[in-house]
Design a protein around this motif. Structure first.
Motif, short mmCIF file in Angstrom:
data_model
loop_
_atom_site.label_atom_id
_atom_site.label_comp_id
_atom_site.label_asym_id
_atom_site.label_seq_id
_atom_site.Cartn_x
_atom_site.Cartn_y
_atom_site.Cartn_z
N ARG A 22 -26.15 42.85 32.05
CA ARG A 22 -25.29 42.58 33.20
C ARG A 22 -23.87 43.10 32.97
NH1 ARG A 22 -22.06 39.04 35.95
NH2 ARG A 22 -22.77 38.47 38.05
N ALA A 23 -23.33 42.83 31.79
CA ALA A 23 -21.99 43.28 31.46
C ALA A 23 -21.92 44.80 31.41
CB ALA A 23 -21.55 42.68 30.12
N ALA A 24 -22.96 45.42 30.86
CA ALA A 24 -22.99 46.88 30.78
C ALA A 24 -23.04 47.50 32.17
CB ALA A 24 -24.19 47.33 29.96
N LEU A 25 -23.80 46.89 33.07
CA LEU A 25 -23.87 47.40 34.44
C LEU A 25 -22.53 47.25 35.15
CD1 LEU A 25 -27.40 46.15 35.51
CD2 LEU A 25 -26.64 48.53 35.43
N LEU A 26 -21.84 46.14 34.95
CA LEU A 26 -20.53 45.95 35.58
C LEU A 26 -19.53 46.99 35.07
CD1 LEU A 26 -20.22 42.06 35.56
CD2 LEU A 26 -20.27 43.53 37.59
N ALA A 27 -19.54 47.22 33.76
CA ALA A 27 -18.62 48.21 33.20
C ALA A 27 -18.94 49.61 33.71
CB ALA A 27 -18.68 48.17 31.67
N ARG A 44 -28.93 54.77 40.51
CA ARG A 44 -29.46 55.50 39.35
C ARG A 44 -28.33 55.98 38.43
NH1 ARG A 44 -34.19 59.80 40.16
NH2 ARG A 44 -35.13 57.81 40.76
N ALA A 45 -27.24 56.46 39.04
CA ALA A 45 -26.12 56.93 38.22
C ALA A 45 -25.49 55.78 37.44
CB ALA A 45 -25.08 57.60 39.11
N ILE A 46 -25.35 54.64 38.08
CA ILE A 46 -24.75 53.48 37.42
C ILE A 46 -25.65 52.99 36.29
CG2 ILE A 46 -24.08 51.07 37.73
CD1 ILE A 46 -23.27 51.90 40.64
N ALA A 47 -26.95 52.88 36.57
CA ALA A 47 -27.88 52.43 35.54
C ALA A 47 -27.92 53.41 34.38
CB ALA A 47 -29.27 52.25 36.14
N GLY A 48 -27.90 54.71 34.69
CA GLY A 48 -27.90 55.71 33.64
C GLY A 48 -26.67 55.61 32.76
N ARG A 49 -25.51 55.37 33.39
CA ARG A 49 -24.28 55.22 32.63
C ARG A 49 -24.35 53.99 31.71
NH1 ARG A 49 -18.92 56.93 33.96
NH2 ARG A 49 -20.01 58.54 35.18
N VAL A 57 -30.45 46.87 38.25
CA VAL A 57 -29.40 46.61 39.25
C VAL A 57 -29.89 45.58 40.25
CG1 VAL A 57 -28.01 47.61 41.09
CG2 VAL A 57 -28.32 48.85 38.94
N ASN A 58 -31.09 45.77 40.75
CA ASN A 58 -31.65 44.79 41.69
C ASN A 58 -31.91 43.46 41.00
OD1 ASN A 58 -31.67 46.33 44.05
ND2 ASN A 58 -33.64 47.28 43.53
N HIS A 59 -32.35 43.52 39.76
CA HIS A 59 -32.66 42.28 39.04
C HIS A 59 -31.42 41.41 38.89
CE1 HIS A 59 -34.41 39.55 36.08
NE2 HIS A 59 -33.36 39.79 35.31
N TRP A 60 -30.31 42.01 38.52
CA TRP A 60 -29.11 41.24 38.23
C TRP A 60 -28.19 41.06 39.43
CZ3 TRP A 60 -28.46 38.29 34.16
CH2 TRP A 60 -29.21 38.55 33.00
N PHE A 61 -28.21 42.00 40.36
CA PHE A 61 -27.23 41.96 41.45
C PHE A 61 -27.85 42.03 42.85
CE2 PHE A 61 -25.19 43.76 37.71
CZ PHE A 61 -24.10 42.92 37.57
N GLY A 63 -28.80 44.67 44.37
CA GLY A 63 -28.51 45.93 45.02
C GLY A 63 -27.09 46.40 44.79
N LYS A 64 -26.80 47.59 45.32
CA LYS A 64 -25.50 48.22 45.08
C LYS A 64 -24.35 47.45 45.72
CE LYS A 64 -24.10 52.19 47.05
NZ LYS A 64 -23.91 53.64 47.33
N ASP A 65 -24.58 46.86 46.88
CA ASP A 65 -23.50 46.19 47.59
C ASP A 65 -22.95 45.01 46.79
OD1 ASP A 65 -22.03 46.12 50.24
OD2 ASP A 65 -22.77 44.06 50.15
N LYS A 66 -23.84 44.18 46.26
CA LYS A 66 -23.40 43.03 45.48
C LYS A 66 -22.77 43.49 44.17
CE LYS A 66 -22.94 38.66 44.46
NZ LYS A 66 -24.13 37.89 43.99
N LEU A 67 -23.31 44.54 43.57
CA LEU A 67 -22.73 45.07 42.35
C LEU A 67 -21.31 45.56 42.60
CD1 LEU A 67 -22.86 45.97 39.42
CD2 LEU A 67 -24.07 48.02 40.16
N PHE A 68 -21.10 46.24 43.73
CA PHE A 68 -19.77 46.71 44.08
C PHE A 68 -18.81 45.53 44.26
CE2 PHE A 68 -16.61 47.87 47.33
CZ PHE A 68 -16.05 49.01 46.76
N SER A 69 -19.30 44.49 44.91
CA SER A 69 -18.47 43.31 45.14
C SER A 69 -18.01 42.70 43.83
CB SER A 69 -19.26 42.28 45.95
OG SER A 69 -18.49 41.11 46.14
#
Length: 204
Positions: A22-27, A44-49, A57-61, A63-69
């Motif tokens: 989760r922390a890695a995805l946020l960073a 895909r780009a965020i997960a790859g990074r 991303v879907n598991h923790w957030f 989707g992209k919208d919540k991750l962005f938030s």
């Protein structure tokens, strides 16, 4: 609408697990949103990074919208701490302290969350609300309410327009030589304008 596929090199080494994922995805999201904005960034780009599978991303957030938030809209600054810091010293130097404080912070992050917000403002309706709340309500609104003798709301908006415009030209549009000027040069050039917005006459 399916998002476009972007190739993103996966980080080497052990993949993060659990809360580390989760922390890695946020960073990673902060980095990619800063570089690409909301529309340009892909799951895909965020997960790859982050070095994890895109399904995380879907598991923790969800989707992209919540991750962005969580990665961008929750601005990682404490307004009360900023105000307390800015109010230390002579009130007549407040404009210079404001420019120095924000440029120093943004430069350390290469524009950071601010650049991500600006690049996403047209694609995500919550961005405008986040910018308005942070700059005009929580920071400059309170400063103007403390030091201004009149029209605090207008003065707060004027200061916000100066800071946001400065941030756009330095980190997003990258106008040279403003984009590469040292902080103290910009403090000397812009600080007096911000000072007038806060404590000077607005009619002359």
């Amino acid at each position: 609408m399916s998002e476009s596929v972007q190739q993103e090199p996966t980080r080497r080494g052990r993949r993060p697990r659990g809360a580390d994922t989760r922390a890695a995805l946020l960073a990673a999201a902060r980095e990619v949103f800063t570089e690409q904005g909301y529309d340009g960034a892909t799951v895909r780009a965020i997960a790859g990074r982050a070095g994890v599978d895109a399904a995380m991303v879907n598991h923790w957030f969800g989707g992209k919208d919540k991750l962005f938030s969580e990665a961008v809209l929750q601005v990682p600054f404490n307004p009360n701490e900023i105000i307390a810091e800015l109010m230390k010293g002579d009130i007549h130097d407040l404009g210079e302290r404001i420019i120095r404080r924000f440029l120093t912070s943004w430069d350390e992050q290469g524009g950071g969350v601010f650049a991500a917000l600006i690049r996403s403002v047209a694609a995500h309706e919550q961005v405008a609300h986040a910018l308005r709340d942070f700059f005009t309500k929580h920071v400059f609104g309170q400063l103007a309410g403390t030091v201004a003798q009149d029209q605090p709301a207008l003065r707060a908006n004027l200061v916000a327009s100066q800071l946001i415009g400065l941030g756009v030209t330095r980190y997003v549009a990258e106008f040279d030589p403003l984009a590469t000027a040292d902080v103290e040069t910009l403090v000397a050039a812009i600080g007096p304008n911000v000072q007038r917005y806060l404590t000077g006459s607005l009619s002359s």
